[in-house]
Write an enzyme that holds these catalytic residues in place. Structure first.
Site, PDB file in Angstrom:
ATOM      1  N   TYR A 173       0.784  -1.312   0.195  1.00 37.26           N
ATOM      2  CA  TYR A 173      -0.028   0.093   0.033  1.00 37.26           C
ATOM      3  C   TYR A 173       0.910   1.336  -0.034  1.00 37.26           C
ATOM      4  O   TYR A 173       1.603   1.378   1.013  1.00 37.26           O
ATOM      5  CB  TYR A 173      -0.758   0.057   1.178  1.00 37.26           C
ATOM      6  CG  TYR A 173      -1.664   1.202   1.349  1.00 37.26           C
ATOM      7  CD1 TYR A 173      -2.999   1.350   0.805  1.00 37.26           C
ATOM      8  CD2 TYR A 173      -1.419   2.295   2.251  1.00 37.26           C
ATOM      9  CE1 TYR A 173      -3.594   2.383   0.692  1.00 37.26           C
ATOM     10  CE2 TYR A 173      -2.244   3.412   2.407  1.00 37.26           C
ATOM     11  CZ  TYR A 173      -3.385   3.411   1.644  1.00 37.26           C
ATOM     12  OH  TYR A 173      -4.119   4.751   1.761  1.00 37.26           O
ATOM     13  N   ASN A 245       7.729  -1.700   2.736  1.00 42.90           N
ATOM     14  CA  ASN A 245       6.710  -1.048   2.919  1.00 42.90           C
ATOM     15  C   ASN A 245       6.274  -1.389   4.413  1.00 42.90           C
ATOM     16  O   ASN A 245       5.074  -1.630   4.477  1.00 42.90           O
ATOM     17  CB  ASN A 245       5.726  -1.143   1.965  1.00 42.90           C
ATOM     18  CG  ASN A 245       4.713   0.017   1.996  1.00 42.90           C
ATOM     19  OD1 ASN A 245       5.189   1.333   2.136  1.00 42.90           O
ATOM     20  ND2 ASN A 245       3.318  -0.100   2.077  1.00 42.90           N
ATOM     21  N   SER A 278       3.471  -3.546   4.535  1.00 42.28           N
ATOM     22  CA  SER A 278       3.828  -4.909   3.807  1.00 42.28           C
ATOM     23  C   SER A 278       5.134  -4.990   3.320  1.00 42.28           C
ATOM     24  O   SER A 278       5.722  -3.872   3.374  1.00 42.28           O
ATOM     25  CB  SER A 278       2.785  -5.087   2.744  1.00 42.28           C
ATOM     26  OG  SER A 278       1.485  -5.181   3.343  1.00 42.28           O
ATOM     27  N   SER A 316       0.068  -5.968   8.433  1.00 47.87           N
ATOM     28  CA  SER A 316       1.351  -6.432   7.283  1.00 47.87           C
ATOM     29  C   SER A 316       1.109  -7.169   6.384  1.00 47.87           C
ATOM     30  O   SER A 316       0.653  -8.367   6.761  1.00 47.87           O
ATOM     31  CB  SER A 316       2.746  -6.388   8.093  1.00 47.87           C
ATOM     32  OG  SER A 316       3.836  -6.235   7.097  1.00 47.87           O
ATOM     33  N   GLY A 317       1.118  -7.225   5.143  1.00 47.15           N
ATOM     34  CA  GLY A 317       1.282  -8.314   4.023  1.00 47.15           C
ATOM     35  C   GLY A 317       2.484  -8.743   3.828  1.00 47.15           C
ATOM     36  O   GLY A 317       3.216  -8.061   2.780  1.00 47.15           O
TER      37      GLY A 317
END
Length: 530
Positions: A173, A245, A278, A316-317
């Protein structure tokens, strides 16, 4: 802008001419930060971590210290920078130059924390193959990148009847700096990134999919690194690329940089938004690994993420895609896939270490190479101050560790066995027996293939050359043929040593297998099963 206008941009004193389409300009990845709209002042001086004396781990890097050190792998960026609010882009990783749909590579995925999106991940987990290049972008541009990858795949010669494509797209994102709701990435941007993909050095920092990302409260971006395994342990290369990120408590080579800077998750001094975010991680290797072994390798990448200070927070991904370029997988075998010799489980440890080290260093490079960016609504992410980072690392004694401490052992000499002698003997035999079944093999194709070493724990090793498996210590080789039909063949042969030290193929035996049952035929590609 007038359609077809020619822009001339000065980069390092040399004019670069670019023909741009009508509409707002898209700034190429090479453009200096000071030339971008919304940025003022002199271009920031950035550096990779090794240029600052920050040496991560004990293994040596590849030539470029990048994922492109894995032979055949290419990386391309499309940076999208328009007006005061559009700060985004696309980064693609291409495993090889061929038709990836027809010549898939083994792959695996691993999810550290699933607050994210990774298109195509379930089919990779199910089948263990990669059909398309890997694209990275922002959260709301996955669909556009998928369309670009699908169009790229359908346009490949030989794919005229293809009706199902597993496009692989990861995201983070970037809405703090980028007008993410505007969905400014297009399928054409993905195609442009693929067209720009190249080997060699990789642009890092605020480029491509890293244009609008943040990391540990500073500007994040794209970063990459690689490691080489000593030849007596396989001689393989592992390369990693990250789209950073995320947040946490930044640690650099063991030094508490985030705490020293007073900017870290849950710090009483931090006023920036929370550290949720992420990280997309791509791991490539030329080690011959099965999809299961690649999943094990992917798991180690999150250990490298943890070394930097990430705890994979709630929002978080964190995803890892791992693939191998050592062999390719085709779908034309009706009954049996050709057997592939892969790295033994007991020989995986050096690859695990390489993945951890390369991931950690790739994150540092993404931070250290990133430039400050001002974006939508006037939001700004400052680049991490490199002078402060170096000063902190010096104070904690973590600079130039490889120069001051013992590193990985290096063998004094090359292995006693010269694998090229076995390759030459096999090619000579094929050329001399054109009438036999084994002689139908194209020796010219074999000449261009490398001898890939397997099972490095054996003193004289085991190698693959195309479909041939060669065991120098036992002076033997084997190969499978006819895997498409009901009666596959196994050829097994021996080598003999001549007085001059050269080798020649000796006895060759054929074993024929009969498959009792086979399916009626391959599925129609235009109507895949669901």
């Amino acid at each position: 802008m007038v359609a077809g206008i020619v822009w001339v941009v000065l980069l390092s004193g040399s004019p670069v001419v670019a023909q741009l389409p009508s509409g707002p300009p898209v700034v190429a990845q090479q453009t200096a930060p000071a030339a971008r709209t919304g940025e003022v002042g002199q271009a920031e001086k950035r550096a990779r971590c090794r240029e600052l004396g920050i040496q991560v781990g004990i293994l040596p890097t590849g030539q470029w210290n990048a994922i492109t050190d894995v032979p055949g792998v290419k990386v391309g960026h499309q940076t999208i920078w328009r007006g005061d609010s559009i700060r985004t882009g696309v980064t693609v990783i291409v495993p090889h130059d061929g038709n990836l749909y027809r010549e898939k590579v083994p792959a695996a995925v691993y999810c550290g924390n699933a607050f994210g999106k990774l298109a195509g991940s379930t089919q990779i987990a199910e089948l263990g193959t990669l059909d398309t290049p890997i694209a990275l972008t922002n959260t709301l541009s996955i669909a556009a990148c998928m369309q670009g990858l699908i169009r790229h795949t359908l346009a490949q010669p030989g794919n005229e009847t293809v009706g199902s494509v597993n496009a692989v797209v990861g995201e983070t994102y970037d809405g703090y700096l980028n007008d993410i709701r505007g969905m400014h990435v297009t399928p054409e941007d993905t195609l442009s990134a693929i067209a720009a993909a190249a080997s060699g050095p990789v642009a890092e920092g605020s480029v491509g999919a890293g244009t609008g990302t943040s990391c540990f409260g500073f500007k994040g971006g794209i970063g990459t690194s690689s490691r080489r395994i000593p030849h007596d342990l396989g001689g393989y290369t592992v390369g990693v690329l990250v789209q950073s990120n995320y947040g946490g408590v930044l640690t650099v080579n063991g030094a508490p940089v985030g705490r020293e800077l007073g900017d870290f998750s849950m710090s009483e001094y931090t006023t920036a938004p929370g550290g949720d975010g992420s990280c997309m991680i791509v791991v490539a290797t030329n080690a011959p690994l099965s999809p299961h072994a690649l999943e094990r390798l992917a798991k180690r990448a999150v250990l490298g993420l943890g070394r930097t200070g990430s705890v994979m927070q709630n929002g978080s991904g964190d995803y890892v895609i791992a693939f191998s370029t050592a062999y390719r997988i085709t779908d034309h075998h009706r009954v049996l896939d050709p057997p592939v010799a892969t790295v033994a489980r007991r020989a995986m440890n050096p690859l695990f270490l390489a993945t951890v080290e390369a991931t950690e260093e790739a994150v540092y490079n993404s931070l250290f190479q990133a430039t400050s960016v001002t974006g939508t609504d006037g939001h700004r992410r400052q680049a991490i101050p490199l002078d402060r980072v170096v000063e902190i690392c010096r104070r904690y004694g973590v600079l130039n560790l490889q120069d001051r401490l013992p590193g990985v052992r290096q063998p004094a000499s090359s292995p006693a066995v010269d694998p090229e002698k076995f390759k030459a003997a096999l090619i000579a035999y094929i050329d001399a027996h054109r009438g036999g079944f084994i002689g139908r093999r194209d020796s010219e194709d074999l000449k261009n293939k490398p001898m890939v070493r397997l099972v490095p724990s054996e003193p004289e090793g085991k190698y693959t050359l195309g479909e041939f498996t060669i065991v120098p210590g036992k002076m033997r080789f084997s190969a499978w043929y006819g895997m498409r039909g009901p009666e596959p063949y196994l050829y097994e042969g021996t080598f003999t040593r001549l007085p001059d030290g050269s080798l020649q193929v000796g006895e060759v035996n054929l074993t024929r297998f009969h498959v009792l049952r086979q399916p009626e035929g391959p599925a129609n590609e235009s109507q895949p099963s669901r």
